[in-house]
Write a protein that holds these residues in place. Structure first.
Motif, PDB file in Angstrom:
ATOM      1  N   GLU A  32       0.656  -1.216   0.140  1.00  0.00           N
ATOM      2  CA  GLU A  32      -0.133   0.043  -0.009  1.00  0.00           C
ATOM      3  C   GLU A  32       0.776   1.139   0.147  1.00  0.00           C
ATOM      4  OE1 GLU A  32      -3.150   0.343   2.809  1.00  0.00           O
ATOM      5  OE2 GLU A  32      -4.139  -1.594   2.432  1.00  0.00           O
ATOM      6  N   ASP A  33       1.939   1.152   0.899  1.00  0.00           N
ATOM      7  CA  ASP A  33       2.761   2.485   0.818  1.00  0.00           C
ATOM      8  C   ASP A  33       4.281   2.054   0.428  1.00  0.00           C
ATOM      9  OD1 ASP A  33       3.970   4.545   1.365  1.00  0.00           O
ATOM     10  OD2 ASP A  33       3.353   4.713   3.766  1.00  0.00           O
ATOM     11  N   GLU A  34       4.612   2.578  -0.647  1.00  0.00           N
ATOM     12  CA  GLU A  34       5.949   2.307  -1.159  1.00  0.00           C
ATOM     13  C   GLU A  34       6.939   3.303  -0.892  1.00  0.00           C
ATOM     14  OE1 GLU A  34       4.852   2.122  -5.269  1.00  0.00           O
ATOM     15  OE2 GLU A  34       3.895  -0.025  -4.794  1.00  0.00           O
ATOM     16  N   TYR A  35       6.693   4.307  -0.149  1.00  0.00           N
ATOM     17  CA  TYR A  35       7.636   5.367   0.536  1.00  0.00           C
ATOM     18  C   TYR A  35       7.974   5.173   1.791  1.00  0.00           C
ATOM     19  CZ  TYR A  35       9.745   9.814   0.751  1.00  0.00           C
ATOM     20  OH  TYR A  35      10.460  10.959   1.139  1.00  0.00           O
ATOM     21  N   ALA A  36       7.080   5.129   2.828  1.00  0.00           N
ATOM     22  CA  ALA A  36       7.376   5.104   4.196  1.00  0.00           C
ATOM     23  C   ALA A  36       8.465   3.983   4.401  1.00  0.00           C
ATOM     24  CB  ALA A  36       6.109   4.957   4.872  1.00  0.00           C
ATOM     25  N   ASN A  39      12.153   4.380   3.753  1.00  0.00           N
ATOM     26  CA  ASN A  39      12.698   5.572   4.397  1.00  0.00           C
ATOM     27  C   ASN A  39      12.928   5.308   5.882  1.00  0.00           C
ATOM     28  OD1 ASN A  39      13.449   7.993   2.617  1.00  0.00           O
ATOM     29  ND2 ASN A  39      11.590   7.225   1.658  1.00  0.00           N
ATOM     30  N   ARG A  40      11.869   4.652   6.490  1.00  0.00           N
ATOM     31  CA  ARG A  40      11.753   4.465   7.757  1.00  0.00           C
ATOM     32  C   ARG A  40      12.951   3.614   8.331  1.00  0.00           C
ATOM     33  NH1 ARG A  40       6.630   1.967   8.336  1.00  0.00           N
ATOM     34  NH2 ARG A  40       5.937   4.136   8.294  1.00  0.00           N
ATOM     35  N   PHE A  43      16.067   5.544   9.278  1.00  0.00           N
ATOM     36  CA  PHE A  43      16.386   6.742  10.413  1.00  0.00           C
ATOM     37  C   PHE A  43      17.138   5.998  11.536  1.00  0.00           C
ATOM     38  CE2 PHE A  43      11.881   8.072   8.911  1.00  0.00           C
ATOM     39  CZ  PHE A  43      12.517   8.926   7.886  1.00  0.00           C
ATOM     40  N   ASP A  45      17.747   6.081  15.335  1.00  0.00           N
ATOM     41  CA  ASP A  45      17.231   6.643  16.351  1.00  0.00           C
ATOM     42  C   ASP A  45      17.851   7.048  17.595  1.00  0.00           C
ATOM     43  OD1 ASP A  45      14.566   7.823  15.922  1.00  0.00           O
ATOM     44  OD2 ASP A  45      13.588   5.669  16.225  1.00  0.00           O
ATOM     45  N   LYS A  46      18.887   7.775  17.572  1.00  0.00           N
ATOM     46  CA  LYS A  46      19.598   8.333  18.606  1.00  0.00           C
ATOM     47  C   LYS A  46      18.711   9.247  19.167  1.00  0.00           C
ATOM     48  CE  LYS A  46      22.227  11.464  15.804  1.00  0.00           C
ATOM     49  NZ  LYS A  46      22.858  11.350  14.849  1.00  0.00           N
ATOM     50  N   ASN A  47      18.676   9.298  20.466  1.00  0.00           N
ATOM     51  CA  ASN A  47      17.916  10.141  20.987  1.00  0.00           C
ATOM     52  C   ASN A  47      17.962  11.708  21.042  1.00  0.00           C
ATOM     53  OD1 ASN A  47      15.462   8.414  21.631  1.00  0.00           O
ATOM     54  ND2 ASN A  47      16.638   7.404  23.332  1.00  0.00           N
TER      55      ASN A  47
ATOM     56  N   LEU B 103       7.943  12.216   7.315  1.00  0.00           N
ATOM     57  CA  LEU B 103       7.660  10.924   7.827  1.00  0.00           C
ATOM     58  C   LEU B 103       8.250  10.689   9.208  1.00  0.00           C
ATOM     59  CD1 LEU B 103       6.962   8.038   7.091  1.00  0.00           C
ATOM     60  CD2 LEU B 103       9.150   7.926   5.883  1.00  0.00           C
ATOM     61  N   TRP B 104       9.403  11.113   9.360  1.00  0.00           N
ATOM     62  CA  TRP B 104      10.188  11.107  10.539  1.00  0.00           C
ATOM     63  C   TRP B 104       9.667  11.872  11.651  1.00  0.00           C
ATOM     64  CZ3 TRP B 104      12.591  13.918  14.225  1.00  0.00           C
ATOM     65  CH2 TRP B 104      13.434  13.304  15.072  1.00  0.00           C
ATOM     66  N   GLU B 107       6.191  10.218  12.942  1.00  0.00           N
ATOM     67  CA  GLU B 107       6.387   9.079  13.827  1.00  0.00           C
ATOM     68  C   GLU B 107       6.973   9.281  14.934  1.00  0.00           C
ATOM     69  OE1 GLU B 107       7.627   5.696  10.979  1.00  0.00           O
ATOM     70  OE2 GLU B 107       5.459   5.899   9.962  1.00  0.00           O
ATOM     71  N   ARG B 111       7.027  11.869  21.398  1.00  0.00           N
ATOM     72  CA  ARG B 111       8.031  12.690  22.115  1.00  0.00           C
ATOM     73  C   ARG B 111       7.572  14.071  22.415  1.00  0.00           C
ATOM     74  NH1 ARG B 111      13.934  12.496  19.444  1.00  0.00           N
ATOM     75  NH2 ARG B 111      13.809  10.363  18.946  1.00  0.00           N
ATOM     76  N   VAL B 121       2.627   6.222   9.749  1.00  0.00           N
ATOM     77  CA  VAL B 121       2.389   7.104   8.553  1.00  0.00           C
ATOM     78  C   VAL B 121       2.028   6.224   7.386  1.00  0.00           C
ATOM     79  CG1 VAL B 121       3.184   8.544   6.682  1.00  0.00           C
ATOM     80  CG2 VAL B 121       3.348   9.318   9.278  1.00  0.00           C
ATOM     81  N   ASN B 122       1.091   6.442   6.723  1.00  0.00           N
ATOM     82  CA  ASN B 122       0.806   5.894   5.237  1.00  0.00           C
ATOM     83  C   ASN B 122       1.179   7.006   4.251  1.00  0.00           C
ATOM     84  OD1 ASN B 122      -0.030   4.872   2.829  1.00  0.00           O
ATOM     85  ND2 ASN B 122      -1.545   3.403   3.788  1.00  0.00           N
ATOM     86  N   PHE B 123       2.218   6.822   3.826  1.00  0.00           N
ATOM     87  CA  PHE B 123       2.629   7.999   3.022  1.00  0.00           C
ATOM     88  C   PHE B 123       1.841   8.251   1.751  1.00  0.00           C
ATOM     89  CE2 PHE B 123       5.562  10.661   0.568  1.00  0.00           C
ATOM     90  CZ  PHE B 123       5.938  11.543   1.551  1.00  0.00           C
ATOM     91  N   SER B 124       1.722   6.983   0.868  1.00  0.00           N
ATOM     92  CA  SER B 124       0.973   7.131  -0.303  1.00  0.00           C
ATOM     93  C   SER B 124      -0.452   7.778   0.046  1.00  0.00           C
ATOM     94  CB  SER B 124       0.783   5.889  -1.079  1.00  0.00           C
ATOM     95  OG  SER B 124       1.385   4.858  -0.415  1.00  0.00           O
ATOM     96  N   ARG B 291      -3.880   7.985  -4.906  1.00  0.00           N
ATOM     97  CA  ARG B 291      -4.798   7.736  -3.928  1.00  0.00           C
ATOM     98  C   ARG B 291      -4.828   9.001  -3.167  1.00  0.00           C
ATOM     99  NH1 ARG B 291      -3.195   2.949  -0.243  1.00  0.00           N
ATOM    100  NH2 ARG B 291      -4.700   3.988   1.023  1.00  0.00           N
TER     101      ARG B 291
END
Lengths: 52, 798
Positions: A32-36, A39-40, A43, A45-47, B103-104, B107, B111, B121-124, B291
């Protein structure tokens, strides 16, 4: 010759497992989502990321 | 006058000065600075590391407390999908998200707001799914948190639509059909090479039965939509495209079943699964849409969900739908007036840009009527509703039952496929009759069924669906998003193009600014910019941006006069900036030759004026010349005729130009054209074009900024590619050519197949080879021809 029939059925069943996996992933929304997701994963995740 | 530009750290817009800074970071407005501060405080500055200037300008921030309606249970329940007291799940539409920074940040909301347990996130789909703890926070606070960091969710009274489900079903159907198709073919190998008689005798029968098992899900599950659509067609007594396909599938299946069970003969399950598989892929390619673009918004999408209702001294938020006539409502700065109303209290300066595309506000005194859709800029208003939201002046244009059938009923494809279906049926009957007369009943049944199998119009339908899919994909790549494939033949038939002026061929937020009068010394520029910074009028902002960065001078006092200008004391000088009447004191008409002027005076002495003219899109004159080679052109404008000479110069003598057109006039004009057998394309951007867009054969909404709301339309075009519309129309016309070429190709194949079929001797091996070769051939032909014809769209600016 019956062995061919048995192997054909077995190979079909194995292929069917992969089909089931595909259908599962579709229903799960993997396509459904080819971007997130791509990319996710990038990231780190250093605080602390405070700018001054 | 524009010198070095400082880009805002948050949104990248040029900063008009350097007065907003933190460390070495500059901000264009207080809003952007605020977002930065919030993020910095919560150690979320990775946001800025991932992409430069990831934010959207925060110059227009809403009023505090505008989400008060989110306390209302009915509203909350429309957003929340699940709650058990410990966890609440809600999905919000956030059209602003556009990059990995968004996105970052989205999500990592936990914080910012500890009550948020997780956000995904659903980006599309531009949606965010939030799990929150209702004990710690409320839906309202979550929405406010999002708004604080510049991602104000789009809350629509209609709720979010779910189209993902349908896509999923189709994907599953395609997977199963493909799986079964490939495996049946594999199992048919011994049958294809039946020369290996020994092998065939031993295992052929078993493999055929396995083939039957594999064909069942294809027939009963994957092919369902063809049967359903065909049945609908039968019930309404219309010959539809799916009917022939369903017939072919049904005949192939029954014939194979009959052969298998009664004759122990050959089957065509592979052909059948192949038809279903390729057809489904074709449909998928054709129906793949964006979409996040919404084509069928109605007027309600433009309005807020709720509004503050005033009863006596009590103020309560109510849903728009609950508004009644004579209710008193409150409207704040930057809010949209939800119903036609009379101004009771306050000074209205209404921005009708949603409605008319015109960005300069209109000033209305108490007692005046404000139409629904206008946005208040300035102070708080009290209004008395005179018409309910769904009966307003503009909304009735939406509700007008002008929805023309645009499913391409008169298209080439529709006629061709009907003819083809009829032809196939006649041919089949003729072949059957021939063998019947000759007394060979077995051959008759053979001929009857196999002719249907081999000559089914699938090839034609495949050609159409794949061509449409390719055409839509290429148009999408160049910035035109079609609502569905039916728009393509409609585009090809266009012979009259109607363009809206404001916002469509002009850039509504961009002015060409020239200064006339005595030269401004740098210190005077500093005075002017310092004072203008206190004005919210769009003309002031445009002039301010044009003057560029200048050192700030303290403004001692200032006064905004709505509809007139601004005056104030700066560095012991009395400055007046505004309309001619305001600055010079005379009442001569201000606007000449389609421009707006901003006058400046210091201590009562007029220095000069800035002239602001609408800028037309780049390359517009060329575009108009090109498009008039093929179609008639009309330009409709809601404005006065001041721009006429400039416009006429660009269009040449052939075009119709009409000014002072109300939404109703535009709609009627389109209707008149259609009554004279014209196929009309309308391009417009505002709510005022909604009626015309709907009435037109092809209505195209122009979108300049992402996430901007467009009226209901057949297609959405990015503003910067509007001047390539002529090439797009030409390309759409080529779709029929591509279909015809593929059609000829498949006829050749069908003739070969028919040669065998009509003699009643079609062997499964022939069917099995012809069918995929013709399908794959069509897929390749449509792809390469589409790319070839679309190459012009590819070159040049995207």
């Amino acid at each position: 010759m019956n062995i061919i029939i048995v192997t054909a059925i077995v190979s079909l069943l194995i292929a069917a497992i992969f089909l089931a996996a595909l259908i599962w992933s579709i229903k799960d929304g993997q396509f459904e989502d080819e971007y997130a997701p791509p990319n996710r994963i990038l990231f780190d995740d250093k605080n602390a990321s405070k700018n001054k | 006058m524009i010198d070095l530009k400082i880009a805002c750290y948050h949104c990248g817009d040029p900063c008009s000065d350097t007065h907003l800074e933190i460390g070495d970071k500059h901000f264009c407005c207080a809003g952007c600075k605020l977002v930065y501060e919030v993020l910095n405080e919560h150690e979320l500055c990775t946001y800025y590391d991932l992409n430069a200037h990831p934010g959207k300008s925060q110059r227009h921030r809403g009023r505090e407390g505008r989400f008060a309606f989110l306390e209302d249970e009915a509203v909350i329940s429309s957003l929340v999908s699940f709650t058990d007291g410990k966890q609440t799940h809600l999905t919000l539409s956030v059209p602003q998200m556009h990059c990995s920074s968004c996105l970052w940040l989205l999500e990592h909301l936990d914080r910012l707001q500890p009550g948020i347990l997780s956000s995904r996130v659903n980006f599309s789909a531009k949606e965010i799914f939030i799990i929150m703890d209702p004990g710690q926070t409320t839906v309202r606070e979550v929405v406010e948190t999002l708004a604080d960091i510049g991602y104000e969710p789009w809350l629509s009274p209609q709720g979010t639509k779910r189209i993902a489900e349908k896509n999923n079903v189709r994907a599953v159907q395609i997977s199963i059909a493909g799986f079964c198709f490939a495996n049946i073919m594999m199992l048919s190998l011994p049958e294809y090479f039946s020369v290996a008689g020994y092998l065939q005798d031993q295992i052929g029968a078993a493999f055929r039965y396995i083939g039957l098992v594999l064909a069942l899900p294809v027939f009963f599950y994957c092919a369902r939509e063809f049967f359903v659509n065909a049945w609908k067609g039968v019930k309404t007594r219309t010959l539809n495209i799916d009917l022939s396909i369903a017939l072919a599938i049904l005949v192939t299946f029954l014939r194979s079943l009959y052969n298998l069970l009664l004759l122990d003969g050959s089957t065509y399950f592979d052909s059948m699964s192949g038809i279903v598989f390729f057809m489904l892929i074709g449909r998928w390619a054709q129906d793949k849409t964006q979409r996040f673009l919404v084509f069928d918004r109605d007027y309600r999408s433009f309005f807020p969900i709720a509004v503050n209702l005033k009863k006596g001294h009590e103020i309560t938020p109510v849903l728009i739908s609950a508004l009644k006539e004579k209710d008193i409502i409150e409207v704040y700065d930057q809010e949209i007036v939800p119903a036609d109303a009379i101004l009771v209290k306050g000074k209205a300066s209404v921005d009708y840009s949603f409605v008319t595309g015109e960005s300069l506000p209109k000033y209305i005194e108490p007692g005046g009527i404000i139409y629904a859709g206008g946005k208040q800029v300035g102070e708080r208003l009290e209004l008395m509703v005179i018409k309910r939201s769904d009966q307003g002046y503009l909304t009735h244009l939406w509700n007008r039952d002008a929805f023309t059938e645009k499913d391409g009923k008169n298209s080439f494809l529709y006629r061709a496929s009907n003819l083809f279906t009829l032809g196939v049926l006649l041919l089949t009957l003729a072949a059957g009759l021939y063998w019947f007369v000759r007394g060979e009943t077995t051959l008759m049944w053979n001929a009857l069924t196999t002719t249907l199998i081999v000559a089914c119009p699938c090839a034609l339908l495949l050609a159409a669906t794949f061509t449409n899919g390719n055409v839509m994909r290429i148009l999408k790549r160049s910035g035109l998003f079609l609502r569905n494939a039916g728009v393509i033949p409609a585009m090809a038939a266009i012979n009259h193009v109607v363009l809206d002026k404001t916002g469509t061929i002009t850039l509504s937020r961009d002015f060409k600014i020239t200064y006339r009068g005595r030269g401004l010394a740098p210190d005077q520029v500093a005075l002017v910019t310092s004072l203008l910074r206190h004005s919210t009028h769009p003309l002031s902002r445009a002039v301010l941006q044009n003057l560029g960065a200048a050192p700030a001078v303290a403004v001692e006092s200032f006064r905004n006069v709505p509809g007139m200008g601004i005056e104030g004391w700066v560095a012991d000088q009395h400055l007046k900036i505004g309309s001619r009447q305001f600055v010079q004191g005379d009442t001569a008409p201000d606007a000449e030759a389609g421009s707006s002027r901003v006058f400046i005076s210091t201590d009562g002495m007029v220095l000069g004026f800035f002239e602001l003219q609408n800028t037309y899109r780049e390359g517009l004159a060329d575009f108009m010349e090109r498009i008039q080679e093929k179609t008639a052109l009309s330009i409709l404008s809601g404005d006065n005729s001041a721009e006429y000479p400039r416009l006429r110069e660009m269009t040449g003598p052939g075009a119709v130009i009409r000014f002072d057109q109300s939404p109703e006039d535009k709609y009627r004009y389109i209707k008149t054209l259609q009554d004279h057998q014209q196929h009309v394309l309308v391009a417009g951007d505002g709510l005022n074009d909604a009626g015309a867009l709907r009435q037109s054969n092809v209505g195209i909404a122009v979108m300049d900024r992402g996430g901007h709301f467009t009226p209901a339309s057949d297609a959405i075009i990015r503003g910067n590619v509007l001047t390539r519309l002529d090439q797009m129309l030409e390309f759409a016309g080529k779709a029929a050519v591509i279909i015809k070429v593929s059609f000829v190709y498949s006829i050749i194949y069908n003739l070969i197949g028919l040669y065998f079929a009509l003699q009643g001797m079609l062997r499964p091996v022939v069917a099995a080879i012809l069918m995929p070769v013709s399908s794959i051939g069509i897929i390749l032909i449509t792809f390469f021809l589409s790319e070839w014809y679309g190459r012009k769209l590819r070159s040049g600016r995207a």
